[in-house]
Design an enzyme around this catalytic site. Structure first.
Site, short mmCIF file in Angstrom:
data_model
loop_
_atom_site.label_atom_id
_atom_site.label_comp_id
_atom_site.label_asym_id
_atom_site.label_seq_id
_atom_site.Cartn_x
_atom_site.Cartn_y
_atom_site.Cartn_z
CB CYS A 1 -4.24 3.08 7.82
SG CYS A 1 -3.43 3.98 6.51
CG HIS B 1 -7.90 8.51 19.33
ND1 HIS B 1 -6.95 9.48 19.14
CD2 HIS B 1 -8.85 8.72 18.39
CE1 HIS B 1 -7.31 10.25 18.12
NE2 HIS B 1 -8.46 9.80 17.63
CG HIS C 1 -3.61 -17.49 12.38
ND1 HIS C 1 -2.71 -18.26 11.67
CD2 HIS C 1 -4.57 -18.34 12.84
CE1 HIS C 1 -3.13 -19.52 11.68
NE2 HIS C 1 -4.25 -19.60 12.38
CG HIS D 1 -1.97 -1.09 8.75
ND1 HIS D 1 -2.62 -1.11 7.54
CD2 HIS D 1 -1.32 0.10 8.81
CE1 HIS D 1 -2.38 0.04 6.90
NE2 HIS D 1 -1.58 0.77 7.65
CG HIS E 1 6.06 -8.20 -2.90
ND1 HIS E 1 5.58 -8.93 -3.96
CD2 HIS E 1 7.32 -7.84 -3.23
CE1 HIS E 1 6.53 -9.02 -4.89
NE2 HIS E 1 7.59 -8.37 -4.47
CG ASN F 1 -0.57 1.47 3.53
OD1 ASN F 1 -1.78 1.29 3.65
ND2 ASN F 1 0.14 2.13 4.42
C1 MLC Z 1 10.06 4.57 3.90
C2 MLC Z 1 10.84 3.30 4.26
C3 MLC Z 1 10.30 2.18 3.41
C4 MLC Z 1 12.32 3.55 3.94
O1 MLC Z 1 13.07 2.44 4.33
P1 MLC Z 1 14.68 2.48 4.45
O2 MLC Z 1 15.12 1.11 4.80
O3 MLC Z 1 15.24 3.06 3.19
O4 MLC Z 1 14.86 3.34 5.72
P2 MLC Z 1 15.34 4.79 6.08
O5 MLC Z 1 14.60 5.00 7.35
O6 MLC Z 1 16.83 4.84 6.04
O7 MLC Z 1 14.77 5.85 4.99
C5 MLC Z 1 15.41 6.16 3.75
C6 MLC Z 1 15.46 7.66 3.56
O8 MLC Z 1 14.12 8.15 3.66
C7 MLC Z 1 14.05 9.14 4.68
N1 MLC Z 1 12.74 9.01 5.31
C8 MLC Z 1 12.20 7.93 5.88
N2 MLC Z 1 10.99 8.21 6.38
C9 MLC Z 1 10.77 9.51 6.10
C10 MLC Z 1 9.69 10.39 6.36
N3 MLC Z 1 8.60 9.97 6.98
N4 MLC Z 1 9.80 11.66 5.94
C11 MLC Z 1 10.90 12.12 5.28
N5 MLC Z 1 11.95 11.31 5.00
C12 MLC Z 1 11.88 10.03 5.41
C13 MLC Z 1 15.18 8.79 5.63
O9 MLC Z 1 15.61 9.94 6.36
C14 MLC Z 1 16.26 8.37 4.65
O10 MLC Z 1 16.84 9.50 4.06
P3 MLC Z 1 18.43 9.72 3.99
O11 MLC Z 1 18.93 8.60 3.12
O12 MLC Z 1 18.57 11.06 3.37
O13 MLC Z 1 18.89 9.64 5.40
C15 MLC Z 1 10.70 2.98 5.77
O14 MLC Z 1 11.34 4.00 6.53
C16 MLC Z 1 9.26 2.86 6.21
O15 MLC Z 1 8.59 1.84 6.02
N6 MLC Z 1 8.79 3.89 6.90
C17 MLC Z 1 7.41 3.91 7.46
C18 MLC Z 1 6.45 4.30 6.39
C19 MLC Z 1 5.17 4.76 7.00
O16 MLC Z 1 5.15 5.82 7.65
N7 MLC Z 1 4.08 3.99 6.84
C20 MLC Z 1 2.80 4.31 7.43
C21 MLC Z 1 1.86 4.77 6.37
S1 MLC Z 1 0.52 5.55 7.12
C22 MLC Z 1 -0.55 4.37 7.53
O17 MLC Z 1 -0.43 3.27 7.11
C23 MLC Z 1 -1.62 4.78 8.45
C24 MLC Z 1 -2.40 6.06 8.20
O18 MLC Z 1 -1.91 7.01 7.66
O19 MLC Z 1 -3.56 6.19 8.55
#
Ligand code: MLC
Length: 448
Positions: free
Chosen positions: A152, A231, A320, A324, A353, A357
């Site tokens: 990303c 990095h 601003h 990401h 929203h 992503n």
């Molecule tokens: C996924 C979410 C929206 C969930 O929000 P919540 O408010 O519900 O928060 P939470 O942390 O309690 O998570 C809810 C349930 O999901 C589980 N959970 C959360 N993250 C997890 C993961 N990575 N793997 C496995 N399970 C996961 C938690 O344990 C919990 O389970 P239980 O209820 O069983 O305890 C948030 O955690 C979030 O935004 N996480 C980051 C997402 C992310 O990694 N984005 C980057 C994308 S990569 C990118 O952009 C760059 C790239 O790749 O290059």
């Protein structure tokens, strides 16, 4: 002669953003609540624990009802994508965004000297960069680069590459293309860290024209002031934060670890340490240094009691923050570490929203939101920050060259943002899965 050389070098070092266009797929590719329910229902490997996980994550994901998926997923072929499905998704992007950026600027495909394309997880041969050269009939001396596997934050890697090529060539027109391929990458297994990607990643893409040609200076939207890359991939947990891999049953997908937001903050801190001295006023830097020194002295006196360290105020040099929109947790982690308010992170939250992503192209939708909201005025300074697998944090700092008013891809919906409520209808529609007992799993719970 030496003076002339110095002037030429300074000219080549300029990097103007002439314009950009964000891809808006057609309405039939929107992922509504019904579509999402149908896709989940089709996967007979999922049972009650997975349904509950998906419901929780989708409800809290910050993603709305208008994001876009590739056609093969909407048409029920996510388990067996073809090469053509992946190419079709890319062609939709090229035909929309690349054509639009040429139309907006009046630049012709044959004026392009350099093409830099990044698409993380689809690398056909001939390359996608070559596909663009062919599709738009570019010159046969065009330089084309194709980056893949860079996640990303690759959008700013492409900008960096374009800028470095321009340093060696005067009056260069660069087409920078940033997207991600969703069509062949829908995860069909039950590993939660890999199911998460299905909830977050959506189709999108951006085409931008950059140039160091001073003739375009008055028409450019922004000028690049600096770009910094960090990095931290040598650290095991950071490297494992986002990985394209097979699960225990051999199903391919992107695994996002729970430690990802923490890795993002660490990479961000690394990046900011190098960025801050280049963009912040001397006053703020010396205030920060003085507070740091004071803290060290006080800590020595109080025998090392842990207290929160002094924070640098980035608002002294940035108007601003173009962040990401990786997910709600990622935006929140960055908001906290920079001490930002909800107005500052509104563009990232609204982008998540409206578009989801869209990987490396996300930040251009965030920029477009700022522009559509008429926040960007001549002289304003914009900090772009991206995170991605590696783990990397890349940032760049732009100066707005004129008041910007283009609504771009947000044109038909900007008036509705921010919406009165960010609550999506998934809980209302599927909340009943939380009331079910855990007997009888594995496709036994029809969503409709
Ligand atoms: C996924 C979410 C929206 C969930 O929000 P919540 O408010 O519900 O928060 P939470 O942390 O309690 O998570 C809810 C349930 O999901 C589980 N959970 C959360 N993250 C997890 C993961 N990575 N793997 C496995 N399970 C996961 C938690 O344990 C919990 O389970 P239980 O209820 O069983 O305890 C948030 O955690 C979030 O935004 N996480 C980051 C997402 C992310 O990694 N984005 C980057 C994308 S990569 C990118 O952009 C760059 C790239 O790749 O290059």
């Amino acid at each position: 002669w030496l003076v002339w050389q110095a002037v030429e070098r300074r000219r080549r070092a300029r990097c103007y953003l002439l314009d950009y266009a964000c891809h808006k797929p057609s309405d039939d590719r929107k992922v509504t609540t019904e579509h999402a329910g149908a896709i989940i229902e089709r996967n007979k490997r999922l049972g009650l624990p997975e349904y509950r996980f998906l419901l929780k994550v989708i409800v809290n994901s910050g993603i709305g009802e208008h994001t876009y998926s590739p056609r093969n997923v909407l048409n029920g072929r996510e388990e067996c994508p073809t090469q053509q499905d992946a190419l079709d998704e890319m062609d939709d992007f090229f035909d929309d965004a690349v054509a639009e950026v040429f139309a907006k600027t009046g630049v012709a495909p044959r004026d392009v000297d350099l093409v830099v394309l990044n698409v993380g997880s689809f690398a056909p041969e001939p390359s996608l960069a070559t596909r663009v050269v062919r599709r738009f009939g570019m010159r046969d001396d065009v330089m084309a680069y194709n980056l893949s596997g860079m996640g990303c934050s690759a959008g700013l890697v492409s900008v960096d590459l374009a800028r470095n090529v321009m340093l060696t060539r005067p009056r260069t027109m660069a087409l920078v293309l940033t997207s991600e391929s969703c069509a062949p990458n829908w995860y069909t297994g039950t590993d939660k860290s890999m199911m998460l990607g299905n909830c977050l990643f959506r189709s999108g893409g951006t085409a931008a024209l950059l140039t160091n040609d001073p003739a375009f200076r008055s028409r450019a939207k922004m000028e690049l002031r600096c770009l910094v890359r960090a990095h931290i991939g040598a650290q095991d947990d950071a490297h494992a934060a986002a990985v394209h891999r097979e699960d225990a049953d051999g199903r391919l997908g992107v695994s996002l670890s729970k430690a990802l937001p923490k890795a993002a903050v660490r990479a961000f801190t690394e990046n900011l340490q190098r960025l801050a001295p280049r963009i912040l006023p001397a006053g703020e830097l010396s205030r920060f240094a003085a507070r740091l020194l004071l803290r060290k002295l006080l800590r020595r006196k109080s025998a090392g009691k842990a207290a929160e360290g002094p924070k640098i105020n980035f608002k002294t040099g940035v108007d601003h923050f173009c962040l990401h929109p990786g997910g709600t947790a990622v935006i929140e982690a960055v908001r906290k570490s920079l001490g930002l308010n909800s107005y500052d992170v509104e563009p990232a939250r609204m982008t998540l929203h409206r578009w989801g992503n869209t990987s490396a192209s996300s930040l251009w939708y965030v920029l477009a939101y700022m522009e559509a909201k008429r926040r960007l005025k001549a002289g304003d300074r914009v900090l772009m920050v991206t995170f991605g697998s590696g783990f990397k944090c890349n940032s760049c700092y732009w100066e707005v060259t004129k008041d910007l008013t283009d609504a771009g891809a947000w044109e038909d919906c900007i008036a509705d943002y921010p919406p009165e409520t960010m609550v999506n209808p998934y809980m209302e529609k599927f909340g009943w899965v939380n009331d079910l007992s855990s007997q009888g799993q594995g496709g036994a719970f029809p969503f409709f």
